[in-house]
Design an enzyme around this catalytic site. Structure first.
Site, PDB file in Angstrom:
ATOM      1  CG  LEU A   1      10.206 -30.730  61.835  1.00 47.55           C
ATOM      2  CD1 LEU A   1       9.950 -31.295  63.231  1.00 47.55           C
ATOM      3  CD2 LEU A   1       9.217 -31.320  60.849  1.00 47.55           C
ATOM      4  CG  ASP A   2       6.997 -25.892  57.596  1.00 48.45           C
ATOM      5  OD1 ASP A   2       8.113 -25.479  57.224  1.00 48.45           O
ATOM      6  OD2 ASP A   2       6.158 -26.401  56.828  1.00 48.45           O
ATOM      7  N   PRO A   3       7.228 -24.091  61.743  1.00 46.72           N
ATOM      8  CG  PRO A   3       7.514 -21.779  62.020  1.00 46.72           C
ATOM      9  CD  PRO A   3       7.592 -22.882  60.985  1.00 46.72           C
TER      10      PRO A   3
END
Length: 305
Positions: free
Chosen positions: A47-49
């Site tokens: 998951l992206d930051p």
């Protein structure tokens, strides 16, 4: 004085983390691994930051099945900022272009059907995909842009939840490998005003939902009160992500041979496909595949939990 090496614990299972904002998936994994003092750990897709939400973390024997969770469908809610495009297709990038927003709810509703079903996406440069062993995002940070092959993904559901000012909140059910940033950017181009992801929350990964997750703060508090072993209560069984697979229960005799790599017969086996297997005492012992002769061939085996 030599530093004493920390002896890690052999724990197995899945923790469903509600990934906090600003953490990379690996940073979140390593934090929870430390709280458990687990020997072996892995996550089931990044998951992206910028993103929050459902992140299954696998420990011990459960890591053997992480690929099957990686391949599962996902669900998201996202807030699209209309009128701007950025280098990363989200709020963390630099603004490339600003355009007036002259569309409303009806225009957005009319655009969404074009993105339902099987669609083609070009992966963003800011992604973990690799070119010649180098992650694309590293090339992008160096100012390089390389050609990316379009990928076929499936958008099973795409709904407009709310539309206010120059933002639109969307709900998405999609196949593995779907980039929500690309989806939002493409919708923005369809509308003629551009768009980027301002917020992103994963609401489901395979069979796992937000209601089943635990926050990092909760895990840290439990650890502070009771140490590593207190965190164990959040571990789900290693086969929790496979509960929709056919289940076979082997006899003691069949379990012995199967655990030693021998295909065995099971009277209630399906005609084809993957199955999860329990021994005569109801313990999960691995996954198998139905061979052409009807026997169950072992594919991934685990030690007793």
């Amino acid at each position: 004085m030599a530093q004493v090496k920390r002896i890690r614990r052999n724990v197995s299972g899945i923790i469903l983390l509600d990934k906090p904002l600003g953490f990379t998936s690996n940073a979140a994994l390593q934090k929870v691994r430390w709280l458990l003092n687990a020997e072996k750990a892995g996550h089931t897709g990044s998951l992206d930051p910028l993103a929050t939400g459902v992140l299954p973390l696998c420990f011990g024997e459960a890591t053997k099945f992480s690929q099957y969770l990686l391949d599962s469908d996902k669900s998201y809610e996202t807030l699209a900022q209309l009128g701007k495009t950025t280098t990363t297709a989200d709020s963390e990038g630099e603004v490339l272009l600003t355009r007036p927003v002259t569309v409303g709810r009806d225009d957005i509703e009319a655009a969404l059907p074009h993105f339902r079903g099987q669609i083609s996406q070009i992966p963003p440069m800011y992604s973990a995909l690799k070119r010649d062993g180098q992650p694309l995002y590293k090339l992008a940070r160096a100012g390089e842009v390389v050609e990316r092959e379009p990928r076929s993904v499936t958008i099973a559901r795409l709904e407009l939840l709310a539309c206010e000012g120059d933002t639109a909140r969307l709900s998405v059910d999609c196949s593995k490998g779907t980039y929500i940033r690309t989806l939002v950017e493409d919708i923005g181009e369809k509308l003629g005003c551009g768009a980027y992801v301002a917020e992103l929350r994963r609401t489901q990964a395979g069979p796992f939902t937000l209601a089943q997750t635990v926050t990092l703060e909760e895990l840290e508090q439990v650890h502070a009160d009771g140490g590593n072993e207190a965190v164990d209560r959040f571990l789900m069984p290693s086969d929790s992500g496979l509960l929709d697979w056919p289940l076979l229960k082997f006899s003691e005799h069949s379990s012995f041979y199967w655990l030693h790599g021998q295909p065995v017969r099971a009277p209630d086996a399906p005609k084809f496909g993957m199955v999860r297997v329990q021994d005569h005492e109801g313990r999960f012992i691995g996954i198998g595949e139905v061979a052409e002769d009807g026997r169950i061939a072992p594919r991934r085996l685990i030690r007793s939990e």
